[in-house]
Motif scaffolding. Structure first.
Motif: not given
Length: 168
Positions: A79, A125, A128
């Motif tokens: 992440k 957030g 990825w």
């Protein structure tokens, strides 16, 4: 895309029709990793430029299909590999997931997996990061005939062609 690569792209287009949302894979990037130590650091694909100055051309939010040939390698997802450290000071990989990619493996990253770019997206957030990790000592006996070499075929959706709109 011509010849065998065009046939592979056509099959991938059929396989991933829903994720492509009317677009088609129309660009191929071939990457060679010469030995066990060649790797690709943590990043997110963007529609910016490649190292040689040519446009990577990927439409943001489009899927990427990747075929691995040769030595087995681990492909990591994380992440935020820069969490708690300045981007310039290095990368931490404490919290990553690795997927083993043997020769002949197909990995598809949907657009939502690869959303955003490193500079815009760090710590938000969203999306990825991914990396091709160095081979560990206990992996080096696999596919000895390849001598640690690996070739990756990455199919992308590039703008500015008939294939982007679903023709072809």
């Amino acid at each position: 895309l011509l010849g065998i690569f065009g046939k592979l792209a056509a099959r991938l287009n059929d396989l991933h029709a829903d994720a492509l949302e009317g677009r088609r894979f129309n660009m191929l990037l071939v990457q060679e990793y010469r030995d066990d130590d060649d790797m690709l650091s943590w990043h997110q694909d963007t529609n910016g430029d490649l190292a040689d100055g040519s446009p990577s051309g990927q439409i943001e939010g489009s899927p990427v299909a990747s075929i691995s040939l040769g030595a087995t390698r681990d492909f990591g997802f994380c992440k935020d590999p820069f969490a708690g450290r300045g981007e310039e000071s290095g990368v931490t990989t404490r919290h990553h997931v690795a997927i083993r990619l043997p020769s002949g493996c197909l990995l598809t990253m949907l657009g939502s997996c690869n959303a955003g770019g490193v500079k815009r997206n760090a710590g938000t957030g969203v999306g990825w990061y991914h990396a091709l990790l160095r081979r560990q000592e206990n992996q080096k006996c696999e596919h000895a005939s390849w001598g640690g070499r690996r070739v990756n075929l990455t199919f992308r959706v590039a703008p500015g062609s008939a294939a982007e709109g679903g023709a072809g």
